[in-house]
Design a protein around this motif. Sequence first.
Motif, PDB file in Angstrom:
ATOM      1  N   VAL A   1      -0.600  19.111   0.081  1.00 64.70           N
ATOM      2  CA  VAL A   1       0.132  17.742   0.032  1.00 64.70           C
ATOM      3  C   VAL A   1       1.405  18.059  -0.752  1.00 64.70           C
ATOM      4  N   ASN A   2       2.622  17.180  -0.531  1.00 60.89           N
ATOM      5  CA  ASN A   2       3.643  17.118  -1.144  1.00 60.89           C
ATOM      6  C   ASN A   2       3.396  16.743  -2.390  1.00 60.89           C
ATOM      7  N   THR A   3       3.660  17.600  -3.576  1.00 56.53           N
ATOM      8  CA  THR A   3       3.177  17.355  -5.069  1.00 56.53           C
ATOM      9  C   THR A   3       3.795  15.902  -5.328  1.00 56.53           C
ATOM     10  N   GLU A   4       5.069  15.632  -5.304  1.00 57.45           N
ATOM     11  CA  GLU A   4       5.526  14.322  -5.652  1.00 57.45           C
ATOM     12  C   GLU A   4       4.754  13.197  -4.899  1.00 57.45           C
ATOM     13  N   SER A   5       4.406  13.365  -3.699  1.00 58.79           N
ATOM     14  CA  SER A   5       3.699  12.225  -3.158  1.00 58.79           C
ATOM     15  C   SER A   5       2.191  11.962  -3.752  1.00 58.79           C
ATOM     16  N   TRP A   6       1.615  13.166  -4.059  1.00 56.04           N
ATOM     17  CA  TRP A   6       0.249  13.314  -4.670  1.00 56.04           C
ATOM     18  C   TRP A   6       0.257  12.928  -6.109  1.00 56.04           C
ATOM     19  N   ASN A   7       1.290  12.964  -6.858  1.00 50.32           N
ATOM     20  CA  ASN A   7       1.243  12.556  -8.034  1.00 50.32           C
ATOM     21  C   ASN A   7       1.564  10.983  -8.322  1.00 50.32           C
ATOM     22  N   ARG A   8       2.013  10.324  -7.358  1.00 53.77           N
ATOM     23  CA  ARG A   8       2.070   9.126  -7.099  1.00 53.77           C
ATOM     24  C   ARG A   8       0.767   8.231  -6.696  1.00 53.77           C
ATOM     25  N   VAL A   9      -0.238   9.087  -6.316  1.00 57.70           N
ATOM     26  CA  VAL A   9      -1.508   8.434  -5.746  1.00 57.70           C
ATOM     27  C   VAL A   9      -2.531   8.374  -7.016  1.00 57.70           C
TER      28      VAL A   9
ATOM     29  N   GLU B   1      -5.309  -0.146  -0.162  1.00 58.36           N
ATOM     30  CA  GLU B   1      -4.413   0.540  -1.287  1.00 58.36           C
ATOM     31  C   GLU B   1      -3.581   1.482  -0.662  1.00 58.36           C
ATOM     32  N   MET B   2      -4.109   2.162   0.470  1.00 58.74           N
ATOM     33  CA  MET B   2      -3.296   3.361   0.811  1.00 58.74           C
ATOM     34  C   MET B   2      -3.524   3.554   2.367  1.00 58.74           C
ATOM     35  N   GLU B   3      -2.707   3.871   3.323  1.00 57.58           N
ATOM     36  CA  GLU B   3      -2.862   4.171   4.462  1.00 57.58           C
ATOM     37  C   GLU B   3      -1.928   5.621   4.874  1.00 57.58           C
ATOM     38  N   ILE B   4      -2.750   6.393   5.566  1.00 51.18           N
ATOM     39  CA  ILE B   4      -2.354   7.751   5.892  1.00 51.18           C
ATOM     40  C   ILE B   4      -1.979   7.535   7.553  1.00 51.18           C
ATOM     41  N   GLU B   5      -0.703   7.751   7.833  1.00 53.01           N
ATOM     42  CA  GLU B   5      -0.386   7.793   9.316  1.00 53.01           C
ATOM     43  C   GLU B   5      -0.602   9.296  10.062  1.00 53.01           C
ATOM     44  N   LEU B   6      -1.481   9.476  11.031  1.00 52.47           N
ATOM     45  CA  LEU B   6      -1.602  10.841  11.402  1.00 52.47           C
ATOM     46  C   LEU B   6      -0.647  10.986  12.615  1.00 52.47           C
TER      47      LEU B   6
ATOM     48  N   PRO C   1       0.931  -1.245  -0.030  1.00 56.11           N
ATOM     49  CA  PRO C   1       0.115   0.030  -0.073  1.00 56.11           C
ATOM     50  C   PRO C   1       0.808   1.112   0.078  1.00 56.11           C
ATOM     51  N   ILE C   2       0.280   2.302  -0.570  1.00 57.36           N
ATOM     52  CA  ILE C   2       0.910   3.576  -0.431  1.00 57.36           C
ATOM     53  C   ILE C   2       0.664   4.015   1.090  1.00 57.36           C
ATOM     54  N   ARG C   3       1.982   4.699   1.455  1.00 54.49           N
ATOM     55  CA  ARG C   3       1.930   5.088   2.955  1.00 54.49           C
ATOM     56  C   ARG C   3       2.216   6.657   3.018  1.00 54.49           C
ATOM     57  N   TRP C   4       1.462   7.393   3.796  1.00 54.48           N
ATOM     58  CA  TRP C   4       1.601   8.838   3.865  1.00 54.48           C
ATOM     59  C   TRP C   4       1.988   9.203   5.380  1.00 54.48           C
ATOM     60  N   ARG C   5       2.462  10.316   5.483  1.00 55.01           N
ATOM     61  CA  ARG C   5       2.477  10.589   6.938  1.00 55.01           C
ATOM     62  C   ARG C   5       2.031  12.086   6.861  1.00 55.01           C
TER      63      ARG C   5
END
Length: 355
Positions: free
Chosen positions: A257-265, A72-77, A40-44
């Motif tokens: 959002v970080n643009t590079e991270s956003w574009n990978r979603v 598919e994706m998980e955001i760590e808060l 999964p895509i992981r975000w902080r």
Amino acid sequence: MTDQTPSQRILASRRKFLAAAGLAAPAALAAPAIVRAQAPIRWRLQTYSGAPLGAHVIKPQIDAFNAAANGEMEIELYYADQLVPTGELFRALQNGTLDAVQSDEATMASPVDIAVFGGYFPFATRYPLDVPALFRYYGLQEIWEEAYSEVENVTWLSTGAWDPLHIFTVNKPIRSLADMNGLRVFGVPTAGRFLSRYGLIPVTVPWDDVEVAMRTGELDGVAWCGFTEAYEVGWADVCNYALTNSVTGAWFGSYFVNTESWNRVPPHLQQLYRTTIDQSHYYRAVWYWGGEAKLRVEGEKMELTAIPPEEWNQVVHDAESFWDEVSASSPRAAKVVEAFKQYAATMEAAGYPYR
């Protein structure tokens, strides 16, 4: 079992709203598990708020997103200052330490010429609906998109309304402008800059240290929020006085959002994230709006004070010169101030229920 106090009953009923809004049980949103070959895509994501407030202004959204993303994706808060100091949020977002941020521009030191409008801009709004109306109908969305298009690797997604701004003090009631002189308060940058002309001293400390700083006398109070937050996070247990004069009606809070991270979603998860942002805006607007009124009227923890109308009218008048000062800072800032003026004129002309 002892009877609950008025504020305890109000807070309990508002926490039930969390479940009624469909945000408290995100597992109900989850689809059947699917075996995936790809991790999964992981975000902080870090928010400006501490955990007690974050339980309402951000956590329900993240829980709902993680459940609906179906693995598919998980955001760590992360809450205020947990990964980086709040004043460094923008830099951390830009360099990829964080994938996403919830904050206002002024607090996170955003390097754009409209940063001054993030948070509390004096007398720009009266009601929460003023914020989305300004973005949808008065050009603020296009202005924000333009400003952030000039910043490398950061994308602005959305701005919503939070609570009005009141001043809460520990031992020194405010009943006149003169009573503000020398008060050390924790507050947001733009409002603090404006209120400093009356002798108020803005002080910056980590969010989690605010209550202790008030108890030890390092701070005389807060100029950070409305009644909802003061009660929810415990500051009403420390402060004895609440000034009913509001410097503005709603805080401007944004998602970045970080643009590079956003574009990978992938697009479907981008849309899901935007949808949960809108859901969060709705929940937050109702949660604040109802709480502000009930806690001001029924809350028992703070004595209400007021600056007389003839003095407060001077503050409102002083805001005009503050607006002109900010307007002169850049052509884009001038566009925002002009939008505020047009909006205020329209609302006044429309009359009830708008003004």
